[in-house]
Motif scaffolding. Structure first.
Motif, PDB file in Angstrom:
ATOM      1  N   ILE A 143       0.837  -1.203   0.000  1.00  0.00           N
ATOM      2  CA  ILE A 143       0.000   0.000   0.000  1.00  0.00           C
ATOM      3  C   ILE A 143       0.874   1.257   0.000  1.00  0.00           C
ATOM      4  O   ILE A 143       0.572   2.240  -0.691  1.00  0.00           O
ATOM      5  CB  ILE A 143      -0.943   0.013   1.218  1.00  0.00           C
ATOM      6  N   LEU A 144       1.986   1.242   0.751  1.00  0.00           N
ATOM      7  CA  LEU A 144       2.889   2.388   0.778  1.00  0.00           C
ATOM      8  C   LEU A 144       3.440   2.673  -0.620  1.00  0.00           C
ATOM      9  O   LEU A 144       3.492   3.831  -1.062  1.00  0.00           O
ATOM     10  CB  LEU A 144       4.037   2.144   1.756  1.00  0.00           C
ATOM     11  N   ILE A 145       3.841   1.618  -1.335  1.00  0.00           N
ATOM     12  CA  ILE A 145       4.360   1.780  -2.701  1.00  0.00           C
ATOM     13  C   ILE A 145       3.283   2.376  -3.602  1.00  0.00           C
ATOM     14  O   ILE A 145       3.541   3.286  -4.399  1.00  0.00           O
ATOM     15  CB  ILE A 145       4.837   0.421  -3.262  1.00  0.00           C
ATOM     16  N   VAL A 146       2.053   1.875  -3.463  1.00  0.00           N
ATOM     17  CA  VAL A 146       0.931   2.362  -4.277  1.00  0.00           C
ATOM     18  C   VAL A 146       0.642   3.833  -3.969  1.00  0.00           C
ATOM     19  O   VAL A 146       0.382   4.628  -4.884  1.00  0.00           O
ATOM     20  CB  VAL A 146      -0.321   1.491  -4.035  1.00  0.00           C
ATOM     21  N   VAL A 147       0.694   4.210  -2.692  1.00  0.00           N
ATOM     22  CA  VAL A 147       0.474   5.611  -2.305  1.00  0.00           C
ATOM     23  C   VAL A 147       1.515   6.510  -2.970  1.00  0.00           C
ATOM     24  O   VAL A 147       1.180   7.568  -3.523  1.00  0.00           O
ATOM     25  CB  VAL A 147       0.537   5.782  -0.771  1.00  0.00           C
ATOM     26  N   LEU A 148       2.774   6.090  -2.959  1.00  0.00           N
ATOM     27  CA  LEU A 148       3.850   6.886  -3.556  1.00  0.00           C
ATOM     28  C   LEU A 148       3.660   7.030  -5.063  1.00  0.00           C
ATOM     29  O   LEU A 148       3.830   8.113  -5.626  1.00  0.00           O
ATOM     30  CB  LEU A 148       5.207   6.248  -3.247  1.00  0.00           C
ATOM     31  N   PHE A 149       3.287   5.935  -5.740  1.00  0.00           N
ATOM     32  CA  PHE A 149       3.012   5.982  -7.176  1.00  0.00           C
ATOM     33  C   PHE A 149       1.877   6.962  -7.474  1.00  0.00           C
ATOM     34  O   PHE A 149       1.934   7.753  -8.424  1.00  0.00           O
ATOM     35  CB  PHE A 149       2.628   4.591  -7.698  1.00  0.00           C
ATOM     36  N   THR A 150       0.831   6.891  -6.660  1.00  0.00           N
ATOM     37  CA  THR A 150      -0.346   7.730  -6.881  1.00  0.00           C
ATOM     38  C   THR A 150      -0.034   9.205  -6.647  1.00  0.00           C
ATOM     39  O   THR A 150      -0.539  10.081  -7.367  1.00  0.00           O
ATOM     40  CB  THR A 150      -1.499   7.286  -5.955  1.00  0.00           C
ATOM     41  N   ILE A 151       0.797   9.498  -5.664  1.00  0.00           N
ATOM     42  CA  ILE A 151       1.203  10.881  -5.410  1.00  0.00           C
ATOM     43  C   ILE A 151       1.976  11.443  -6.602  1.00  0.00           C
ATOM     44  O   ILE A 151       1.741  12.580  -7.038  1.00  0.00           O
ATOM     45  CB  ILE A 151       2.058  10.977  -4.124  1.00  0.00           C
ATOM     46  N   VAL A 152       2.900  10.640  -7.148  1.00  0.00           N
ATOM     47  CA  VAL A 152       3.666  11.065  -8.323  1.00  0.00           C
ATOM     48  C   VAL A 152       2.727  11.351  -9.495  1.00  0.00           C
ATOM     49  O   VAL A 152       2.861  12.370 -10.191  1.00  0.00           O
ATOM     50  CB  VAL A 152       4.708   9.993  -8.712  1.00  0.00           C
ATOM     51  N   ALA A 153       1.767  10.435  -9.719  1.00  0.00           N
ATOM     52  CA  ALA A 153       0.805  10.622 -10.812  1.00  0.00           C
ATOM     53  C   ALA A 153      -0.033  11.872 -10.597  1.00  0.00           C
ATOM     54  O   ALA A 153      -0.273  12.646 -11.532  1.00  0.00           O
ATOM     55  CB  ALA A 153      -0.104   9.397 -10.909  1.00  0.00           C
ATOM     56  N   MET A 154      -0.481  12.090  -9.362  1.00  0.00           N
ATOM     57  CA  MET A 154      -1.292  13.263  -9.034  1.00  0.00           C
ATOM     58  C   MET A 154      -0.524  14.555  -9.319  1.00  0.00           C
ATOM     59  O   MET A 154      -1.040  15.462  -9.994  1.00  0.00           O
ATOM     60  CB  MET A 154      -1.691  13.217  -7.557  1.00  0.00           C
ATOM     61  N   LEU A 155       0.708  14.633  -8.840  1.00  0.00           N
ATOM     62  CA  LEU A 155       1.512  15.841  -9.043  1.00  0.00           C
ATOM     63  C   LEU A 155       1.802  16.071 -10.529  1.00  0.00           C
ATOM     64  O   LEU A 155       1.767  17.212 -11.011  1.00  0.00           O
ATOM     65  CB  LEU A 155       2.831  15.722  -8.261  1.00  0.00           C
TER      66      LEU A 155
END
Length: 220
Positions: free
Chosen positions: A17-29
């Motif tokens: 989940i931590l890895i997924v959160v980081l990926f999603t933050i990058v995509a969002m930004l």
């Protein structure tokens, strides 16, 4: 032995989940930044949508941390399992709200179509699909989209999985609709596929709500 196995699975789920959160933050930004630079509302809207996912996935991750940190606390004599279930319930509520919001917007656009920047919208949808597909691979641990959960279901993880899977399906439907609109002038496909995707999201949200509420109120 069984308890140790479940603890190991939950620990692995927390890391994923931590890895997924980081990926999603990058995509969002990336989407918000590119949307502001190009003045594209499609990309900006997709970035804001990603921000909602960051919020729900962060709730999932926070639940794992709290459950682990408070596992031996006197405040939870019966254990901290329901912290994850409560997080799953909250995530499924967000999932349901998302579904209803998509239906509302799709119906409005069906009767009053708006001008669509097809090229930018397709780029945003493809980008979202790629990021979410990577996240699904991380969560599954293998290259397929089959979601398997045994009798000891981690509903916190399952709720996060459904959020990402819902985004993948909506992205595919959106790409199909946008291509149809751009090259075949089928402008109503965008609204129709939005409704189809939203119905699927609501079905998943209902199933999660049903299971999590039963656990939270100790219902048989």
């Amino acid at each position: 032995m069984q308890e140790e196995h479940e603890i190991q699975i939950i620990s692995e789920n927390e890391k994923r989940i931590l890895i997924v959160v980081l990926f999603t933050i990058v995509a969002m930004l990336g989407e918000i930044g590119f949307g502001l630079i190009t003045n594209s509302m499609s990309l900006l809207a997709e970035g804001i949508h990603m921000a909602v996912h960051v919020l729900t996935l962060s709730i999932t991750y926070a639940a794992y941390i709290f459950a682990r940190k408070l596992k031996n606390s006197d405040l939870f004599p019966k254990g901290t399992q329901k912290i994850g279930t409560l997080a799953a319930y909250t995530s499924s509520m967000f999932l349901a709200i998302t579904g209803f919001a998509i239906i509302y917007e799709s119906v409005m656009r069906f009767f009053t179509p708006e001008e669509i920047l097809f090229t930018e919208a397709i780029i945003a949808s493809v980008f979202a699909f790629v990021i979410n597909f990577i996240c699904i691979i991380v969560m599954e641990g293998k290259l397929h989209l089959h979601c398997h959960f045994d009798s000891h279901t981690d509903y916190n993880y399952k709720a996060a999985y459904y959020h990402i899977l819902a985004d993948i399906i909506v992205s595919v439907l959106t790409i199909f609709a946008l291509v149809g609109g751009k090259y075949f002038n089928c402008i109503h496909l965008d609204a129709l596929t939005g409704i189809i995707g939203a119905i699927l999201i609501l079905i998943w949200a209902y199933k999660l709500l049903k299971h999590t509420v039963k656990i939270l109120i100790d219902m048989k």
